[in-house]
Every structure is written in C-alpha cells, then in structure tokens.
Design a protein around this motif. Structure first.
Motif, PDB file in Angstrom:
ATOM      1  N   SER A 294       0.795  -1.218  -0.054  1.00 41.26           N
ATOM      2  CA  SER A 294      -0.002   0.003   0.087  1.00 41.26           C
ATOM      3  C   SER A 294       1.004   1.170  -0.120  1.00 41.26           C
ATOM      4  N   ALA A 295       0.451   2.347  -0.629  1.00 39.26           N
ATOM      5  CA  ALA A 295       1.149   3.496  -0.769  1.00 39.26           C
ATOM      6  C   ALA A 295       1.367   4.185   0.396  1.00 39.26           C
ATOM      7  N   ARG A 296       0.369   3.990   1.373  1.00 39.08           N
ATOM      8  CA  ARG A 296       0.630   4.764   2.705  1.00 39.08           C
ATOM      9  C   ARG A 296       1.617   3.937   3.537  1.00 39.08           C
ATOM     10  N   SER A 297       1.679   2.595   3.564  1.00 34.62           N
ATOM     11  CA  SER A 297       2.833   1.972   4.187  1.00 34.62           C
ATOM     12  C   SER A 297       4.123   2.034   3.620  1.00 34.62           C
ATOM     13  N   ALA A 298       4.069   2.390   2.409  1.00 37.37           N
ATOM     14  CA  ALA A 298       5.483   2.671   1.756  1.00 37.37           C
ATOM     15  C   ALA A 298       6.019   4.045   2.129  1.00 37.37           C
ATOM     16  N   TYR A 299       5.119   4.850   2.220  1.00 32.04           N
ATOM     17  CA  TYR A 299       5.318   6.258   2.714  1.00 32.04           C
ATOM     18  C   TYR A 299       6.066   6.350   4.026  1.00 32.04           C
ATOM     19  N   LEU A 300       5.217   5.615   4.908  1.00 36.75           N
ATOM     20  CA  LEU A 300       5.488   5.553   6.642  1.00 36.75           C
ATOM     21  C   LEU A 300       6.742   4.884   6.765  1.00 36.75           C
ATOM     22  N   ALA A 301       7.013   3.890   5.933  1.00 34.29           N
ATOM     23  CA  ALA A 301       8.214   2.751   5.864  1.00 34.29           C
ATOM     24  C   ALA A 301       9.616   3.633   5.672  1.00 34.29           C
ATOM     25  N   THR A 302       9.410   4.947   4.939  1.00 34.16           N
ATOM     26  CA  THR A 302      10.616   5.682   4.764  1.00 34.16           C
ATOM     27  C   THR A 302      10.927   6.565   5.840  1.00 34.16           C
ATOM     28  N   PHE A 303      10.188   6.643   6.934  1.00 39.08           N
ATOM     29  CA  PHE A 303      10.392   7.032   8.194  1.00 39.08           C
ATOM     30  C   PHE A 303      10.921   6.053   9.366  1.00 39.08           C
ATOM     31  N   HIS A 304      10.959   4.940   8.798  1.00 34.71           N
ATOM     32  CA  HIS A 304      11.326   3.790   9.843  1.00 34.71           C
ATOM     33  C   HIS A 304      12.808   4.195  10.434  1.00 34.71           C
ATOM     34  N   GLY A 305      12.791   4.269  11.693  1.00 34.27           N
ATOM     35  CA  GLY A 305      14.189   4.394  12.558  1.00 34.27           C
ATOM     36  C   GLY A 305      14.317   5.960  12.830  1.00 34.27           C
ATOM     37  N   SER A 306      13.558   6.572  12.360  1.00 34.68           N
ATOM     38  CA  SER A 306      13.494   8.186  12.531  1.00 34.68           C
ATOM     39  C   SER A 306      13.007   8.523  14.125  1.00 34.68           C
ATOM     40  N   VAL A 307      13.600   9.635  14.491  1.00 34.48           N
ATOM     41  CA  VAL A 307      13.110  10.073  15.851  1.00 34.48           C
ATOM     42  C   VAL A 307      12.388  11.185  15.750  1.00 34.48           C
ATOM     43  N   THR A 308      11.196  11.192  16.453  1.00 31.44           N
ATOM     44  CA  THR A 308      10.105  12.204  16.494  1.00 31.44           C
ATOM     45  C   THR A 308      10.586  13.256  17.234  1.00 31.44           C
ATOM     46  N   CYS A 309      10.474  14.239  16.497  1.00 32.94           N
ATOM     47  CA  CYS A 309      10.933  15.775  17.267  1.00 32.94           C
ATOM     48  C   CYS A 309       9.720  16.681  17.491  1.00 32.94           C
ATOM     49  N   ASN A 310       9.354  17.220  18.601  1.00 34.72           N
ATOM     50  CA  ASN A 310       8.200  18.168  18.921  1.00 34.72           C
ATOM     51  C   ASN A 310       8.833  19.716  18.808  1.00 34.72           C
ATOM     52  N   ALA A 311       9.734  19.932  18.128  1.00 36.46           N
ATOM     53  CA  ALA A 311      10.193  21.348  17.944  1.00 36.46           C
ATOM     54  C   ALA A 311       9.394  22.212  17.133  1.00 36.46           C
ATOM     55  N   TRP A 312       8.300  21.617  16.525  1.00 36.35           N
ATOM     56  CA  TRP A 312       7.420  22.551  15.803  1.00 36.35           C
ATOM     57  C   TRP A 312       6.542  23.209  16.663  1.00 36.35           C
ATOM     58  N   LYS A 313       6.153  22.575  18.062  1.00 33.48           N
ATOM     59  CA  LYS A 313       5.523  23.113  18.926  1.00 33.48           C
ATOM     60  C   LYS A 313       6.050  24.534  19.519  1.00 33.48           C
ATOM     61  N   LEU A 314       7.197  24.754  19.194  1.00 30.49           N
ATOM     62  CA  LEU A 314       7.884  25.949  19.729  1.00 30.49           C
ATOM     63  C   LEU A 314       7.617  27.201  18.724  1.00 30.49           C
ATOM     64  N   THR A 315       7.327  26.582  17.693  1.00 30.39           N
ATOM     65  CA  THR A 315       7.213  27.436  16.511  1.00 30.39           C
ATOM     66  C   THR A 315       5.468  27.689  16.358  1.00 30.39           C
ATOM     67  N   TRP A 316       4.796  26.578  16.258  1.00 28.10           N
ATOM     68  CA  TRP A 316       3.172  27.197  15.835  1.00 28.10           C
ATOM     69  C   TRP A 316       2.638  27.252  16.960  1.00 28.10           C
ATOM     70  N   LYS A 317       3.083  27.055  18.171  1.00 31.21           N
ATOM     71  CA  LYS A 317       2.248  27.236  19.578  1.00 31.21           C
ATOM     72  C   LYS A 317       2.527  28.582  20.259  1.00 31.21           C
ATOM     73  N   SER A 318       3.613  29.286  19.701  1.00 32.39           N
ATOM     74  CA  SER A 318       3.937  30.534  20.523  1.00 32.39           C
ATOM     75  C   SER A 318       3.053  31.322  20.381  1.00 32.39           C
ATOM     76  N   TRP A 319       3.223  32.380  21.010  1.00 34.20           N
ATOM     77  CA  TRP A 319       2.337  33.794  20.881  1.00 34.20           C
ATOM     78  C   TRP A 319       2.637  34.663  19.916  1.00 34.20           C
ATOM     79  N   ALA A 320       3.973  34.573  19.016  1.00 35.63           N
ATOM     80  CA  ALA A 320       4.485  35.385  18.221  1.00 35.63           C
ATOM     81  C   ALA A 320       3.361  35.448  17.022  1.00 35.63           C
ATOM     82  N   PRO A 321       3.538  36.766  16.446  1.00 29.02           N
ATOM     83  CA  PRO A 321       2.562  36.957  15.181  1.00 29.02           C
ATOM     84  C   PRO A 321       2.708  35.948  14.088  1.00 29.02           C
ATOM     85  N   PRO A 322       1.687  35.469  13.418  1.00 29.09           N
ATOM     86  CA  PRO A 322       1.801  34.545  12.367  1.00 29.09           C
ATOM     87  C   PRO A 322       2.861  34.623  11.511  1.00 29.09           C
TER      88      PRO A 322
END
Length: 212
Positions: free
Chosen positions: A147-175
């Motif tokens: 399945s295309a979905r499983s193939a796409y997700l497999a390319t991230f196999h072994g990657s480490v999840t990073c939550n740094a995006w929260k520092l960008t999009w959850k901040s109080w700074a202007p858009p």
C-alpha cells in the motif's frame, strides 16, 4: 503539520510500479524493461520477501526466498560469480532441478566462494516445492500486500520524533514571525542564502509583512 514530503511520496509511488511489475502480469506495461533508481530498487528489496510455492516466479539469485534472505545476503562472494543476465532469468524451480543453479557459477572460484557455495547448498538442499504459486510479501503491512501509505511511512522507519514544531506554531508570536521561523528551520530562507553567498550582512526580514 500533515504536509507530505514529496521526495518520500515519489519513492513510495515508484515502488508501487515495482510491486505491480512482479505481482500483476496483466497490466499493459508488464514485461517492459522499466527503469528504476538504485534507491528505489534497494527500498523495494528491503521491503519484500518471497514465499516460495511452485518456484516458477521466484528468482533464485535475486529474491529473498531463503528464510527471508537472498543469495546475495548469504553468499555475496558466490553471488558475484553469477553473470547478471543469469541472475534475472534463473527461477527457483529451474535452479533446484538437478541443482542447475551450480551451472551458473563462472569466473575465478577461491576459498571464500567454495565455503559460501557449501553454505548455500546446505540451506537449500531440503527445499520442497508445492503446487501453490509463489507469493511476494510486503513486510510493512500485516496482510503482506503493498500500500502506498505503508510505503510512505516505511521511509521514516528508524527516525526520531521531534516536537520542536510546537515552539514555532504554539508560540504567541505573530503569524508572520512564526512562518518565517518555520522557513528558517527548513533552511528555506532564500533571501538570507543569497546574501550569504555574496558575503553581505543580512537583516532579520519578515517575508509576509515586508518589514525588517
């Protein structure tokens, strides 16, 4: 953010063509010599195993049919002695018949090759074929089907999840500031890159509100 990586998506969809070229001979382009990159072939090889039935479709030298491994993984030196054309033509059924696979070995055979030859012989000597057709299995899905979905997700196999995006999009700074920070994090701040190549100092500039 739910934004797909186009390079990984392309890899997943190109792998789909590889899958159907081996599992669906009824397609209009079946039998054509389709061109794939080394990365695509390596990803497909690592993601599939061959369940041998009658051995008519499984390739003796190329497929991962020996306990989920290929001859190249078990006996790399011996594999190098096989002509490329023979690797793509010799099926498991044909190779096991009167041990015809041994006739494919050409070139200089040294101590390593002989040792790997004996190792391979012991692994396949008790292989028995059945009346069932061979089946290619996709390792990233429970049902063994691509399945295309499983193939796409497999390319991230072994990657480490990073939550740094929260520092960008959850901040109080202007858009506009958050958007600029996101571009800088992805190294997509082209204005800064151009100034850096010219050796000029660069101001902090917002690409949306056009203010320094």
């Amino acid at each position: 953010l739910g934004v797909r990586d186009l390079a990984r998506t392309s890899l997943a969809l190109r792998t789909r063509c590889l899958w159907f070229s081996r599992t669906d001979q009824g397609r209009a382009w079946a039998g054509l010599d389709l061109q794939f990159s080394d990365e695509e072939r390596a990803f497909f090889f690592a993601s599939t195993t061959m369940v041998v039935g009658n051995g008519a479709q499984a390739l003796f030298w190329e497929d991962r049919w020996i306990d989920g491994r290929s001859v190249h993984e078990i006996a790399p030196c011996l594999y190098a002695c096989i002509p490329k054309r023979r690797r793509k033509l010799r099926t498991v059924a044909d190779g096991l018949l009167a041990n015809r696979w041994a006739q494919d070995i050409q070139g200089t055979v040294g101590v390593q090759e002989i040792g790997q030859y004996l190792q391979l012989w012991h692994k396949i000597e008790h292989t028995t074929l059945s009346a069932e057709p061979d089946r290619l299995s996709w390792k990233w899905c429970a049902n063994g089907t691509y399945s295309a979905r499983s193939a796409y997700l497999a390319t991230f196999h072994g990657s480490v999840t990073c939550n740094a995006w929260k520092l960008t999009w959850k901040s109080w700074a202007p858009p506009c500031v958050r958007f600029f920070h996101w571009l800088a994090h992805l190294d997509r701040s082209w204005t800064v890159d151009r100034l850096a190549r010219r050796g000029l100092p660069h101001p902090v500039h917002c690409p949306l509100c056009d203010q320094a």
